[in-house]
Design a protein around this motif. Structure first.
Motif, PDB file in Angstrom:
ATOM      1  N   LYS A   1      -1.101 -11.867  -7.300  1.00  0.00           N
ATOM      2  CA  LYS A   1      -1.636 -13.149  -7.758  1.00  0.00           C
ATOM      3  C   LYS A   1      -3.163 -13.145  -7.725  1.00  0.00           C
ATOM      4  CE  LYS A   1       2.293 -15.830  -6.101  1.00  0.00           C
ATOM      5  NZ  LYS A   1       2.741 -16.799  -5.092  1.00  0.00           N
ATOM      6  N   PHE A   2      -3.724 -12.611  -6.662  1.00  0.00           N
ATOM      7  CA  PHE A   2      -5.173 -12.613  -6.472  1.00  0.00           C
ATOM      8  C   PHE A   2      -5.877 -11.631  -7.402  1.00  0.00           C
ATOM      9  CE2 PHE A   2      -9.014 -11.118  -4.260  1.00  0.00           C
ATOM     10  CZ  PHE A   2      -9.682 -12.320  -4.139  1.00  0.00           C
ATOM     11  N   LEU A   3      -5.334 -10.411  -7.532  1.00  0.00           N
ATOM     12  CA  LEU A   3      -5.982  -9.360  -8.318  1.00  0.00           C
ATOM     13  C   LEU A   3      -5.608  -9.374  -9.798  1.00  0.00           C
ATOM     14  CD1 LEU A   3      -5.600  -6.391  -5.820  1.00  0.00           C
ATOM     15  CD2 LEU A   3      -7.661  -7.706  -6.290  1.00  0.00           C
ATOM     16  N   GLY A   4      -4.445  -9.934 -10.117  1.00  0.00           N
ATOM     17  CA  GLY A   4      -4.005  -9.937 -11.504  1.00  0.00           C
ATOM     18  C   GLY A   4      -3.486  -8.592 -11.983  1.00  0.00           C
ATOM     19  N   LYS A   5      -3.116  -7.719 -11.083  1.00  0.00           N
ATOM     20  CA  LYS A   5      -2.566  -6.399 -11.411  1.00  0.00           C
ATOM     21  C   LYS A   5      -1.212  -6.248 -10.738  1.00  0.00           C
ATOM     22  CE  LYS A   5      -6.143  -4.966 -13.622  1.00  0.00           C
ATOM     23  NZ  LYS A   5      -6.125  -4.784 -15.037  1.00  0.00           N
ATOM     24  N   SER A   6      -0.354  -5.419 -11.344  1.00  0.00           N
ATOM     25  CA  SER A   6       0.953  -5.190 -10.740  1.00  0.00           C
ATOM     26  C   SER A   6       0.840  -4.223  -9.571  1.00  0.00           C
ATOM     27  CB  SER A   6       1.935  -4.655 -11.776  1.00  0.00           C
ATOM     28  OG  SER A   6       1.525  -3.381 -12.209  1.00  0.00           O
ATOM     29  N   ILE A   7       1.630  -4.482  -8.549  1.00  0.00           N
ATOM     30  CA  ILE A   7       1.629  -3.636  -7.355  1.00  0.00           C
ATOM     31  C   ILE A   7       3.050  -3.133  -7.135  1.00  0.00           C
ATOM     32  CG2 ILE A   7       1.248  -3.540  -4.866  1.00  0.00           C
ATOM     33  CD1 ILE A   7      -0.865  -5.699  -5.234  1.00  0.00           C
ATOM     34  N   THR A   8       3.203  -1.817  -7.099  1.00  0.00           N
ATOM     35  CA  THR A   8       4.485  -1.186  -6.847  1.00  0.00           C
ATOM     36  C   THR A   8       4.550  -0.807  -5.374  1.00  0.00           C
ATOM     37  OG1 THR A   8       4.442  -0.260  -9.068  1.00  0.00           O
ATOM     38  CG2 THR A   8       6.006   0.702  -7.525  1.00  0.00           C
ATOM     39  N   VAL A   9       5.610  -1.234  -4.697  1.00  0.00           N
ATOM     40  CA  VAL A   9       5.785  -0.926  -3.278  1.00  0.00           C
ATOM     41  C   VAL A   9       6.716   0.267  -3.163  1.00  0.00           C
ATOM     42  CG1 VAL A   9       6.594  -1.791  -1.052  1.00  0.00           C
ATOM     43  CG2 VAL A   9       5.436  -3.327  -2.642  1.00  0.00           C
ATOM     44  N   VAL A  10       6.254   1.316  -2.453  1.00  0.00           N
ATOM     45  CA  VAL A  10       7.030   2.534  -2.261  1.00  0.00           C
ATOM     46  C   VAL A  10       7.180   2.773  -0.761  1.00  0.00           C
ATOM     47  CG1 VAL A  10       7.087   5.022  -2.641  1.00  0.00           C
ATOM     48  CG2 VAL A  10       6.142   3.531  -4.399  1.00  0.00           C
ATOM     49  N   ASN A  11       8.420   2.916  -0.304  1.00  0.00           N
ATOM     50  CA  ASN A  11       8.679   3.231   1.103  1.00  0.00           C
ATOM     51  C   ASN A  11       8.831   4.739   1.245  1.00  0.00           C
ATOM     52  OD1 ASN A  11       8.703   0.560   1.742  1.00  0.00           O
ATOM     53  ND2 ASN A  11      10.899   0.348   1.612  1.00  0.00           N
ATOM     54  N   GLN A  12       8.043   5.323   2.130  1.00  0.00           N
ATOM     55  CA  GLN A  12       8.143   6.757   2.410  1.00  0.00           C
ATOM     56  C   GLN A  12       8.248   6.943   3.915  1.00  0.00           C
ATOM     57  OE1 GLN A  12       4.833   8.739   0.537  1.00  0.00           O
ATOM     58  NE2 GLN A  12       5.861   8.744  -1.433  1.00  0.00           N
ATOM     59  N   GLY A  13       9.447   6.755   4.399  1.00  0.00           N
ATOM     60  CA  GLY A  13       9.670   6.870   5.831  1.00  0.00           C
ATOM     61  C   GLY A  13       9.850   8.313   6.263  1.00  0.00           C
ATOM     62  N   GLY A  14       9.722   8.524   7.550  1.00  0.00           N
ATOM     63  CA  GLY A  14       9.937   9.846   8.132  1.00  0.00           C
ATOM     64  C   GLY A  14       8.822  10.239   9.064  1.00  0.00           C
ATOM     65  N   ALA A  15       9.191  10.926  10.128  1.00  0.00           N
ATOM     66  CA  ALA A  15       8.243  11.449  11.120  1.00  0.00           C
ATOM     67  C   ALA A  15       7.336  10.357  11.682  1.00  0.00           C
ATOM     68  CB  ALA A  15       7.422  12.583  10.534  1.00  0.00           C
ATOM     69  N   SER A  16       7.922   9.219  11.981  1.00  0.00           N
ATOM     70  CA  SER A  16       7.199   8.079  12.578  1.00  0.00           C
ATOM     71  C   SER A  16       5.997   7.640  11.745  1.00  0.00           C
ATOM     72  CB  SER A  16       6.751   8.415  13.999  1.00  0.00           C
ATOM     73  OG  SER A  16       7.861   8.653  14.823  1.00  0.00           O
ATOM     74  N   GLY A  17       6.136   7.664  10.436  1.00  0.00           N
ATOM     75  CA  GLY A  17       5.084   7.212   9.542  1.00  0.00           C
ATOM     76  C   GLY A  17       4.151   8.284   9.029  1.00  0.00           C
ATOM     77  N   THR A  18       4.307   9.505   9.513  1.00  0.00           N
ATOM     78  CA  THR A  18       3.417  10.594   9.112  1.00  0.00           C
ATOM     79  C   THR A  18       3.586  10.979   7.651  1.00  0.00           C
ATOM     80  OG1 THR A  18       3.492  11.442  11.373  1.00  0.00           O
ATOM     81  CG2 THR A  18       2.671  12.946   9.688  1.00  0.00           C
ATOM     82  N   VAL A  19       4.809  10.979   7.144  1.00  0.00           N
ATOM     83  CA  VAL A  19       5.057  11.376   5.761  1.00  0.00           C
ATOM     84  C   VAL A  19       4.348  10.423   4.792  1.00  0.00           C
ATOM     85  CG1 VAL A  19       6.842  11.687   4.005  1.00  0.00           C
ATOM     86  CG2 VAL A  19       7.251  12.460   6.334  1.00  0.00           C
ATOM     87  N   GLY A  20       4.510   9.134   4.992  1.00  0.00           N
ATOM     88  CA  GLY A  20       3.857   8.155   4.133  1.00  0.00           C
ATOM     89  C   GLY A  20       2.344   8.169   4.264  1.00  0.00           C
ATOM     90  N   THR A  21       1.875   8.337   5.478  1.00  0.00           N
ATOM     91  CA  THR A  21       0.432   8.379   5.703  1.00  0.00           C
ATOM     92  C   THR A  21      -0.201   9.579   5.028  1.00  0.00           C
ATOM     93  OG1 THR A  21       0.756   7.245   7.807  1.00  0.00           O
ATOM     94  CG2 THR A  21      -1.352   8.344   7.468  1.00  0.00           C
ATOM     95  N   LYS A  22       0.447  10.732   5.104  1.00  0.00           N
ATOM     96  CA  LYS A  22      -0.091  11.927   4.464  1.00  0.00           C
ATOM     97  C   LYS A  22      -0.091  11.817   2.943  1.00  0.00           C
ATOM     98  CE  LYS A  22       0.399  15.567   7.829  1.00  0.00           C
ATOM     99  NZ  LYS A  22       0.871  16.935   8.056  1.00  0.00           N
ATOM    100  N   SER A  23       0.886  11.105   2.368  1.00  0.00           N
ATOM    101  CA  SER A  23       0.926  10.979   0.920  1.00  0.00           C
ATOM    102  C   SER A  23      -0.196  10.101   0.382  1.00  0.00           C
ATOM    103  CB  SER A  23       2.281  10.447   0.465  1.00  0.00           C
ATOM    104  OG  SER A  23       2.418   9.096   0.807  1.00  0.00           O
ATOM    105  N   VAL A  24      -0.706   9.225   1.217  1.00  0.00           N
ATOM    106  CA  VAL A  24      -1.843   8.399   0.804  1.00  0.00           C
ATOM    107  C   VAL A  24      -3.065   9.278   0.714  1.00  0.00           C
ATOM    108  CG1 VAL A  24      -3.366   6.510   1.484  1.00  0.00           C
ATOM    109  CG2 VAL A  24      -0.920   6.295   1.805  1.00  0.00           C
TER     110      VAL A  24
END
Length: 82
Positions: A59-82
């Motif tokens: 709503k604030f930015l006016g752009k679409s935001i896709t939410v992707v869950n990348q669980g595993g290794a206590s958050g390490t997998v998702g953090t590394k993909s960023v």
């Protein structure tokens, strides 16, 4: 040339160079859609909070935001993909 005059000249030149890069036109940022990576599995508190945050940000930015869950290794997998 006295010291005061030299300082004023230096400040004036600095202002000119600082403003030289300004085009006067506002750029729109972000200019692409956004991917929000949640480093934990779907269905948890972080997922629900992240999805609600994404709705408000859209709503604030006016752009679409896709939410992707990348669980595993206590958050390490998702953090590394960023």
């Amino acid at each position: 040339m006295n010291k005061k005059r030299m300082i004023l000249i230096i400040l004036a030149c600095s202002m000119v160079f600082a403003l030289a890069g300004c085009t006067g036109k506002e750029s729109t940022y972000p200019n692409k859609s956004i991917t929000m990576i949640i480093p934990y599995g779907a269905g948890g508190t972080t997922d629900l909070t992240g999805r609600q945050l994404a709705i408000q940000m859209e709503k604030f930015l006016g752009k679409s935001i896709t939410v992707v869950n990348q669980g595993g290794a206590s958050g390490t997998v998702g953090t590394k993909s960023v």
